[in-house]
Design a protein around this motif. Structure first.
Motif, PDB file in Angstrom:
ATOM      1  N   ARG A   1       0.864  -1.291  -0.064  1.00  0.00           N
ATOM      2  CA  ARG A   1       0.020   0.085   0.038  1.00  0.00           C
ATOM      3  C   ARG A   1       0.828   1.383   0.066  1.00  0.00           C
ATOM      4  O   ARG A   1       2.077   1.232   0.476  1.00  0.00           O
ATOM      5  N   ILE A   2       0.424   2.251  -0.728  1.00  0.00           N
ATOM      6  CA  ILE A   2       0.922   3.532  -0.718  1.00  0.00           C
ATOM      7  C   ILE A   2       1.003   4.500   0.686  1.00  0.00           C
ATOM      8  O   ILE A   2      -0.248   4.642   1.166  1.00  0.00           O
ATOM      9  N   VAL A   3       1.987   4.619   1.500  1.00  0.00           N
ATOM     10  CA  VAL A   3       2.071   5.309   2.648  1.00  0.00           C
ATOM     11  C   VAL A   3       1.905   6.776   2.541  1.00  0.00           C
ATOM     12  O   VAL A   3       1.202   7.532   3.048  1.00  0.00           O
ATOM     13  N   ALA A   4       2.739   7.191   1.391  1.00  0.00           N
ATOM     14  CA  ALA A   4       2.835   8.729   1.101  1.00  0.00           C
ATOM     15  C   ALA A   4       3.709   8.857  -0.138  1.00  0.00           C
ATOM     16  O   ALA A   4       3.951   7.764  -0.805  1.00  0.00           O
ATOM     17  N   SER A   5       3.276  10.029  -0.925  1.00  0.00           N
ATOM     18  CA  SER A   5       3.846  10.126  -2.165  1.00  0.00           C
ATOM     19  C   SER A   5       4.187  11.823  -2.236  1.00  0.00           C
ATOM     20  O   SER A   5       3.604  12.530  -1.738  1.00  0.00           O
ATOM     21  N   PHE A   6       4.946  12.107  -3.069  1.00  0.00           N
ATOM     22  CA  PHE A   6       5.599  13.248  -3.650  1.00  0.00           C
ATOM     23  C   PHE A   6       6.214  13.369  -4.782  1.00  0.00           C
ATOM     24  O   PHE A   6       6.418  12.361  -5.515  1.00  0.00           O
ATOM     25  N   ASP A   7       6.392  14.485  -5.274  1.00  0.00           N
ATOM     26  CA  ASP A   7       6.990  14.862  -6.787  1.00  0.00           C
ATOM     27  C   ASP A   7       8.370  14.066  -6.478  1.00  0.00           C
ATOM     28  O   ASP A   7       9.231  14.292  -5.660  1.00  0.00           O
TER      29      ASP A   7
END
Length: 954
Positions: free
Chosen positions: A231-237
């Motif tokens: 699962r995705i916990v966090a995302s950023f550029d």
């Protein structure tokens, strides 16, 4: 892009200047000036070449990568790269040629110069040796921090849970790592970063196994990496994407910089908006349920949802529309995929009843709540976060002024009239239909409800006294409602699941649910009540229309009977004309057959003097001319009656032209005209009407001979222009150096019986040749055209398409022609039964075929022919020549009688019609009667022999 320059040219002229320097000062100056001019011209030429090259489409590498560069089901190119290239083209005027390539081969093919542009390229140190990077990117990809779904210690909503965790990264992903460190620093997080090489991944470009084995807590990945285990916990550029070109394409790079800079300046959010458009499933983080929520889901399993039956757009299962199930079922299906909960429905007849079901505990949640948070609290309900927004609308009576004091409003039971909607009195209704009927009758001044429900109801029924009123700021969040105090786990599970949906997913659900195709039913009572005066007016108009219709029908019937009478007269005239022309043709052809036959026999006499032979040839020529006139008149008659038929038979274009040339060469020689044929034919075996085609060419070439003086030129051209494997297109042209045709006369010549020009009195003919030719070409799918001027000759041309014949498949497109004298050998020893009532015609055929070695027996009518055939032994007769128009029994009946006689040869003996009835329907009737061939009179000996030889050999 091509590099352009003039170095070689400069060297050449420099060499020449050096080599002649010693000749003298004056000559040296001239040469220097020439060299300078050559250099300038060379530079200008090179510049033109560069500009021409720049106009060519740019070759763009197009690997199939989801979101970046892909094709839709119709084959159209789309994706983030395509959006950028389309926008860039507005500034540069570029055109593109997209070339699909495998991602594994992309870089090597680009370096080899197979493409001008390549998109979606990251920057890494050392890559500038291979790629020319612009100053601006095409946006950034998204980096993600992935964890195992089973890891409950890491919470996406609490970033502090990342402290002390170990994050696995590829050591070469320098830009991603830099941005990861910025993200951690910005959020005050302290994590350990563990670096891996490509060798650590055992040749596979991922590190998922280290996350599964617990070697790391988190993995730095891409926005498309999440699956059922992670699962995705966090995302950023993360890393920027670039559109790159080759190092030698400086001109493209300059234009790329200009265009990208202009895009950023005019639309700073272009990259963000188009990234979200092409990656609609992008999430900041995946939903995560805690242990209590998971226990609740496992124990509860199913949630009961209160809904109103057949209530567009929320619940439409089993409704009459059948276009969709409704917003609630489709939304809950999505939430079930996220949460693992299942949902069942408790049906209510009204909205008020559905609200009460939740308040009593008969249902767990209300599918949609249509009032404010404050109103929900008053009713003992708790709301989830909103899942869509909808508009409310007011429908007022035409006679009412809104807004105004003293108005009576209406609303659905279970809802509360908003404070900003002023009404002195509020009445409540079970359904929108009841409320709108009340507005229409004037019982209330206005009705307030959801716009989607109002729209559907107004499509289904006619409310002639109701008018929609637009309102500002009338949007309302739609939520689920639970009984207070809410079950904590249920409320949080629903909120998390709703939050997991993207805006695009919500919009798509809403758009699909808002589709409404009302059935617009209106009963007679609805119509009468809605507007009684209009109903009376419509009924009166309907009765008047019925009376008018009765009168018109009576008039039309009278008129039709008159028209039918006139039509019968016209058809009778047409039949009489056709019968007259057929009879005229038969009566003229019969004596002409004798004239032509006797002339041919006389010409075969070896003792003739040249003077007599010449006169006989003139008789023969005049006979053929008379026959041509008759054929023209008959053809024109058929064209006027719409009976011109085009046959579809296989023929050889080469043979047709060869025969045509032999026929026309004698005329050309007689008139001292240079006649030439030019042909360029790749497919000679064609299917079409070669007889009609030769008729057109004969008319055009004969006309050219008539109006071209001695010593002039006439050229016939036939060129194959295009072939698609099934059919081929041919261009025909007849060009002469004759007197030409003035512009004002060029339209006249295509009219019947028209002849123009100063030589009209000298030319022979009926003036039908060109009109007939034009009609034939048109019937074959072309158009006969003319280019000419007085005194400058004429060019007649047209284009036709023919289907390819079977001969083109084997490559054997030329038939073997019979040599002169072979017919005698083929017919020698054959016995032919001739059915002919005219003694002279019978004598001519008897003598002509007798000279070819055939034995002849004659019957004077059809009945006698049948009797002679029936009484013969098998194999006695080799063929039957059958006249059509005979006394006692005609040729058609005789042929049928022979076929039905039971004689051993009845089904196999060739029966050939030889008749003065020369129409197409006559030939068709002969074939239907069982005949094998058709020879029109006057009889052409060569054609007669060829038909007999073919039938005898078969």
């Amino acid at each position: 892009m091509k590099k352009c320059g003039t170095v070689g040219t400069n060297k050449k002229y420099r060499y020449k200047s050096a080599s002649v320097y010693q000749i003298g000062g004056a000559l040296r100056a001239v040469i220097r000036m020439a060299a300078v001019m050559a250099v300038v011209l060379s530079f200008l030429f090179a510049k033109v070449q560069c500009e021409a090259a720049a106009k060519e489409p740019l070759k763009v590498a197009f690997p199939i990568i989801k979101g970046l560069s892909e094709t839709d089901p119709s084959g159209a190119h789309r994706g983030l790269m395509v959006d950028y290239l389309d926008e860039i083209a507005k500034y540069t005027g570029w055109d593109y040629e997209y070339i699909e390539v495998e991602p594994e081969e992309l870089t090597n093919d680009f370096i080899e110069g197979k493409f001008d542009l390549m998109g979606g390229t990251y920057y890494m140190p050392g890559f500038e040796e291979y790629f020319a990077y612009p100053r601006y990117s095409m946006g950034s990809s998204r980096a993600t921090l992935l964890s195992l779904k089973s890891n409950q210690d890491i919470k996406s909503y609490d970033l502090s849970s990342l402290n002390g965790k170990t994050i696995g990264v590829f050591e070469k992903a320098e830009e991603k790592i830099r941005r990861l460190k910025e993200y951690l620093s910005m959020n005050g997080l302290e994590c350990k970063i563990k670096y891996y090489t490509y060798e650590d991944a055992e040749g596979k470009e991922n590190l998922f196994k280290y996350l599964k084995e617990g070697d790391v807590d988190l993995l730095l990945g891409n926005d498309v990496d999440a699956d059922s285990d992670f699962r995705i916990v966090a995302s950023f550029d993360a890393q920027p994407y670039y559109l790159v070109t080759r190092l030698d394409n400086k001109e493209i790079l300059d234009e790329l910089n200009m265009a990208l800079g202009s895009i950023m300046e005019s639309d700073p959010d272009f990259a963000k908006n188009h990234y979200e458009k092409n990656y609609p499933d992008l999430k900041q983080s995946d939903v995560q349920f805690n242990e209590k929520e998971l226990d609740y889901i496992n124990e509860k399993k199913s949630i009961t949802v209160a809904v109103v039956l057949d209530n567009h757009p929320f619940y439409c299962i089993d409704s009459e529309s059948g276009h969709h199930d409704g917003l609630i079922p489709e939304l809950l299906e999505k939430l079930s995929e996220v949460s693992g909960l299942s949902f069942s429905y408790a049906a209510a007849d009204t909205y008020e009843e559905a609200v009460n079901m939740v308040s009593r505990g008969d249902a767990d949640i209300l599918g949609y709540y249509l009032d404010t948070q404050n109103r929900a609290a008053e009713e003992g309900l708790a709301l989830t976060k909103g899942y869509v927004s909808m508009n409310n609308i007011i429908v007022k009576n035409k006679a009412a002024d809104y807004p105004a004091d003293g108005l009576t409003g209406g609303i659905i039971k279970g809802r509360q009239m908003p404070e900003d909607v002023k009404a002195s009195q509020v009445l409540y209704y079970d359904t929108e239909q009841e409320g709108l009927k009340a507005v229409n009758k004037g019982e209330i001044d206005f009705f307030y409800s959801i716009s989607a429900q109002i729209d559907k109801e107004m499509q289904n029924h006619v409310y002639s006294n109701a008018v929609l009123v637009s309102r500002v700021n009338n949007s309302m969040e739609i939520s689920f409602a639970l009984r207070r105090p809410a079950e904590t786990e249920l409320l949080t599970v629903l909120n998390k699941s709703i939050g997991n949906l993207t805006s695009e997913e919500k919009d798509m659900l809403l758009d699909r649910s808002l589709i409404s195709t009302g059935h617009s039913s209106m009963t007679l009572m609805d119509m009468i009540y809605a507007n009684p005066i209009a109903f009376i007016a419509v009924l009166s108009a309907f009765l008047i229309l019925i009376m008018i219709a009765v009168l018109l029908i009576a008039r039309v019937r009278i008129k039709n009977s008159m028209i039918l009478g006139e039509l019968d007269k016209a058809e009778a005239k047409s039949r009489a004309k056709s019968e007259f022309l057929s009879q005229m043709s038969h009566e003229i052809r019969t004596p002409m057959n004798a004239i032509v036959g006797l002339t041919n026999l006389a010409c075969m006499d070896e003792g003739l003097t040249e003077n007599i032979r010449e006169k006989l040839m003139k008789i023969n020529s005049s006979s053929k001319y008379l026959l041509a006139l008759i054929n023209d008149i008959l053809d024109m008659s058929r064209i006027e009656n719409g009976k011109l038929e085009i046959e579809e038979e296989e023929f050889s274009a080469d043979d047709m032209l060869d025969d045509f040339v032999k026929m026309m060469e004698a005329q050309a020689a007689e008139r001292q005209i240079h006649f030439q044929v030019k042909q360029n034919i790749a497919h000679g075996s064609l299917t079409g009407d070669s007889i009609r085609l030769r008729q057109v060419l004969t008319n055009l070439v004969s006309n050219a001979f008539k109006f071209t003086p001695a010593g002039g030129n006439v050229i016939l051209s036939m060129n194959e222009k295009h072939c698609d494997g099934v059919s081929a297109e041919f261009y025909f042209e007849v060009k002469d150096t004759g007197i030409g045709i003035a512009p004002e006369d060029q339209k006249k010549i295509f009219k019947a019986f028209e002849q123009v020009g100063a030589s009209t009195s000298k030319s022979s003919g009926t003036g039908l040749g060109l009109p007939i030719s034009s009609s034939i070409v048109q019937a074959m799918g072309g158009e006969l055209k003319l280019k000419s001027a007085a005194g400058k000759g004429a060019v007649f041309y047209f284009t036709l398409r023919f289907r390819l014949g079977e001969g083109h498949k084997s490559g054997n497109e030329k038939r073997e022609k019979k040599k002169e004298g072979q017919y005698r050998k083929e017919l020698s020893g054959s016995r032919i039964l001739l059915a002919e009532d005219n003694d002279l015609n019978a004598e001519i055929v008897h003598e002509l075929l007798g000279m070819q070695g055939a034995a002849m027996e004659r019957a004077s009518d059809g009945a006698e022919a049948v009797k002679m055939f029936a009484g013969s032994r098998p194999g006695w007769y080799d063929a039957v020549l059958m006249d059509i128009k005979m006394p006692v029994m005609d040729g058609l009946k005789a042929a049928k009688a022979i076929r039905a006689s039971g004689h051993a040869d009845a089904s196999s003996i060739p029966i050939i019609a030889m008749t003065a009835n020369s129409f197409k329907e006559d030939e068709k009737a002969a074939m239907e009667a069982g005949m094998n061939g058709f020879i029109p009179k006057p009889v052409d000996l060569q054609y007669l022999c060829s038909v007999l030889e073919k039938e005898l050999s078969d």
